[in-house]
Design a protein around this motif. Structure first.
Motif, PDB file in Angstrom:
ATOM      1  N   THR A  42      90.071  56.151  -3.295  1.00  0.00           N
ATOM      2  CA  THR A  42      88.662  55.904  -3.578  1.00  0.00           C
ATOM      3  C   THR A  42      87.826  56.894  -2.778  1.00  0.00           C
ATOM      4  O   THR A  42      88.331  57.548  -1.863  1.00  0.00           O
ATOM      5  CB  THR A  42      88.272  54.449  -3.230  1.00  0.00           C
ATOM      6  N   ARG A  43      86.576  56.992  -3.108  1.00  0.00           N
ATOM      7  CA  ARG A  43      85.660  57.803  -2.304  1.00  0.00           C
ATOM      8  C   ARG A  43      85.138  56.941  -1.165  1.00  0.00           C
ATOM      9  O   ARG A  43      84.817  55.775  -1.363  1.00  0.00           O
ATOM     10  CB  ARG A  43      84.491  58.295  -3.160  1.00  0.00           C
ATOM     11  N   GLN A  44      85.063  57.515  -0.002  1.00  0.00           N
ATOM     12  CA  GLN A  44      84.606  56.780   1.179  1.00  0.00           C
ATOM     13  C   GLN A  44      83.089  56.678   1.195  1.00  0.00           C
ATOM     14  O   GLN A  44      82.390  57.616   0.823  1.00  0.00           O
ATOM     15  CB  GLN A  44      85.073  57.513   2.431  1.00  0.00           C
ATOM     16  N   LYS A  45      82.596  55.547   1.633  1.00  0.00           N
ATOM     17  CA  LYS A  45      81.154  55.376   1.801  1.00  0.00           C
ATOM     18  C   LYS A  45      80.690  56.247   2.966  1.00  0.00           C
ATOM     19  O   LYS A  45      81.400  56.412   3.960  1.00  0.00           O
ATOM     20  CB  LYS A  45      80.821  53.920   2.074  1.00  0.00           C
ATOM     21  N   GLY A  46      79.500  56.779   2.860  1.00  0.00           N
ATOM     22  CA  GLY A  46      78.967  57.674   3.876  1.00  0.00           C
ATOM     23  C   GLY A  46      78.752  57.014   5.227  1.00  0.00           C
ATOM     24  O   GLY A  46      78.800  57.677   6.259  1.00  0.00           O
ATOM     25  N   ASN A  47      78.527  55.706   5.225  1.00  0.00           N
ATOM     26  CA  ASN A  47      78.249  55.016   6.488  1.00  0.00           C
ATOM     27  C   ASN A  47      79.478  54.295   7.053  1.00  0.00           C
ATOM     28  O   ASN A  47      79.351  53.462   7.946  1.00  0.00           O
ATOM     29  CB  ASN A  47      77.097  54.017   6.311  1.00  0.00           C
ATOM     30  N   ALA A  48      80.661  54.624   6.569  1.00  0.00           N
ATOM     31  CA  ALA A  48      81.882  53.979   7.067  1.00  0.00           C
ATOM     32  C   ALA A  48      82.064  54.293   8.554  1.00  0.00           C
ATOM     33  O   ALA A  48      81.947  55.441   8.979  1.00  0.00           O
ATOM     34  CB  ALA A  48      83.087  54.454   6.273  1.00  0.00           C
ATOM     35  N   ASP A  49      82.343  53.267   9.336  1.00  0.00           N
ATOM     36  CA  ASP A  49      82.533  53.410  10.775  1.00  0.00           C
ATOM     37  C   ASP A  49      84.038  53.409  11.052  1.00  0.00           C
ATOM     38  O   ASP A  49      84.692  52.376  10.925  1.00  0.00           O
ATOM     39  CB  ASP A  49      81.842  52.252  11.492  1.00  0.00           C
ATOM     40  N   PHE A  50      84.582  54.573  11.396  1.00  0.00           N
ATOM     41  CA  PHE A  50      86.016  54.690  11.610  1.00  0.00           C
ATOM     42  C   PHE A  50      86.293  55.658  12.749  1.00  0.00           C
ATOM     43  O   PHE A  50      85.426  56.418  13.158  1.00  0.00           O
ATOM     44  CB  PHE A  50      86.726  55.172  10.344  1.00  0.00           C
ATOM     45  N   LYS A  51      87.513  55.603  13.261  1.00  0.00           N
ATOM     46  CA  LYS A  51      87.945  56.592  14.249  1.00  0.00           C
ATOM     47  C   LYS A  51      89.196  57.267  13.718  1.00  0.00           C
ATOM     48  O   LYS A  51      89.993  56.663  12.994  1.00  0.00           O
ATOM     49  CB  LYS A  51      88.200  55.965  15.617  1.00  0.00           C
ATOM     50  N   VAL A  52      89.363  58.523  14.089  1.00  0.00           N
ATOM     51  CA  VAL A  52      90.538  59.294  13.682  1.00  0.00           C
ATOM     52  C   VAL A  52      91.663  58.982  14.664  1.00  0.00           C
ATOM     53  O   VAL A  52      91.522  59.165  15.869  1.00  0.00           O
ATOM     54  CB  VAL A  52      90.233  60.804  13.648  1.00  0.00           C
ATOM     55  N   VAL A  53      92.778  58.492  14.141  1.00  0.00           N
ATOM     56  CA  VAL A  53      93.944  58.156  14.944  1.00  0.00           C
ATOM     57  C   VAL A  53      94.857  59.378  15.074  1.00  0.00           C
ATOM     58  O   VAL A  53      95.449  59.611  16.119  1.00  0.00           O
ATOM     59  CB  VAL A  53      94.713  56.979  14.297  1.00  0.00           C
ATOM     60  N   GLU A  54      94.942  60.151  13.990  1.00  0.00           N
ATOM     61  CA  GLU A  54      95.801  61.343  13.981  1.00  0.00           C
ATOM     62  C   GLU A  54      95.262  62.350  12.980  1.00  0.00           C
ATOM     63  O   GLU A  54      94.859  61.981  11.885  1.00  0.00           O
ATOM     64  CB  GLU A  54      97.221  60.946  13.573  1.00  0.00           C
ATOM     65  N   GLN A  55      95.242  63.611  13.372  1.00  0.00           N
ATOM     66  CA  GLN A  55      94.884  64.693  12.450  1.00  0.00           C
ATOM     67  C   GLN A  55      96.184  65.342  11.990  1.00  0.00           C
ATOM     68  O   GLN A  55      97.035  65.674  12.815  1.00  0.00           O
ATOM     69  CB  GLN A  55      93.995  65.716  13.132  1.00  0.00           C
ATOM     70  N   ARG A  56      96.320  65.516  10.688  1.00  0.00           N
ATOM     71  CA  ARG A  56      97.529  66.083  10.128  1.00  0.00           C
ATOM     72  C   ARG A  56      97.260  67.516   9.689  1.00  0.00           C
ATOM     73  O   ARG A  56      96.117  67.899   9.439  1.00  0.00           O
ATOM     74  CB  ARG A  56      97.986  65.229   8.956  1.00  0.00           C
ATOM     75  N   VAL A  57      98.299  68.294   9.593  1.00  0.00           N
ATOM     76  CA  VAL A  57      98.187  69.699   9.190  1.00  0.00           C
ATOM     77  C   VAL A  57      97.830  69.765   7.711  1.00  0.00           C
ATOM     78  O   VAL A  57      98.419  69.056   6.891  1.00  0.00           O
ATOM     79  CB  VAL A  57      99.514  70.447   9.455  1.00  0.00           C
ATOM     80  N   VAL A  58      96.847  70.612   7.392  1.00  0.00           N
ATOM     81  CA  VAL A  58      96.471  70.791   5.989  1.00  0.00           C
ATOM     82  C   VAL A  58      97.086  72.083   5.463  1.00  0.00           C
ATOM     83  O   VAL A  58      97.236  73.056   6.207  1.00  0.00           O
ATOM     84  CB  VAL A  58      94.934  70.815   5.796  1.00  0.00           C
ATOM     85  N   PRO A  59      97.441  72.107   4.177  1.00  0.00           N
ATOM     86  CA  PRO A  59      98.015  73.327   3.613  1.00  0.00           C
ATOM     87  C   PRO A  59      96.978  74.443   3.550  1.00  0.00           C
ATOM     88  O   PRO A  59      95.789  74.187   3.348  1.00  0.00           O
ATOM     89  CB  PRO A  59      98.461  72.913   2.217  1.00  0.00           C
TER      90      PRO A  59
END
Length: 91
Positions: A42-59
């Motif tokens: 789904t598309r994320q709402k702009g006001n979603a309150d979240f924290k990044v647990v892990e950043q993964r490598v992007v191609p």
């Protein structure tokens, strides 16, 4: 009846992938599906309150800008969906 009310009554077998619009944003539903082994996009709402647990490598040389594992930070969103989710940002 709003469509998300109908979505809340649907059940899918584990491994299913559900694709929906942002209008279906329901953290309790996301939590239930995650617990049942159902994948969703789904598309994320702009006001979603979240924290990044892990950043993964992007191609390289692709339209993927971010690939992250996140958890919700808001009191109610975290209560309803305590799972770690994958967040992908695409251009």
């Amino acid at each position: 009846m709003h469509e998300v009310k109908v979505a809340q009554t649907l059940f899918f077998p584990p491994g299913s992938i559900v694709v929906m619009d942002r209008g279906y944003n329901d953290y309790e539903l996301f939590g239930r599906w995650t617990a049942e082994g159902v994948w969703f996009v789904t598309r994320q709402k702009g006001n979603a309150d979240f924290k990044v647990v892990e950043q993964r490598v992007v191609p390289k040389n692709r339209n993927i800008l971010k690939d992250e594992l996140i958890s919700f930070e808001g009191y109610y969103s975290k209560l309803k969906c305590p799972s770690v989710l994958r967040r992908i940002e695409v251009w």
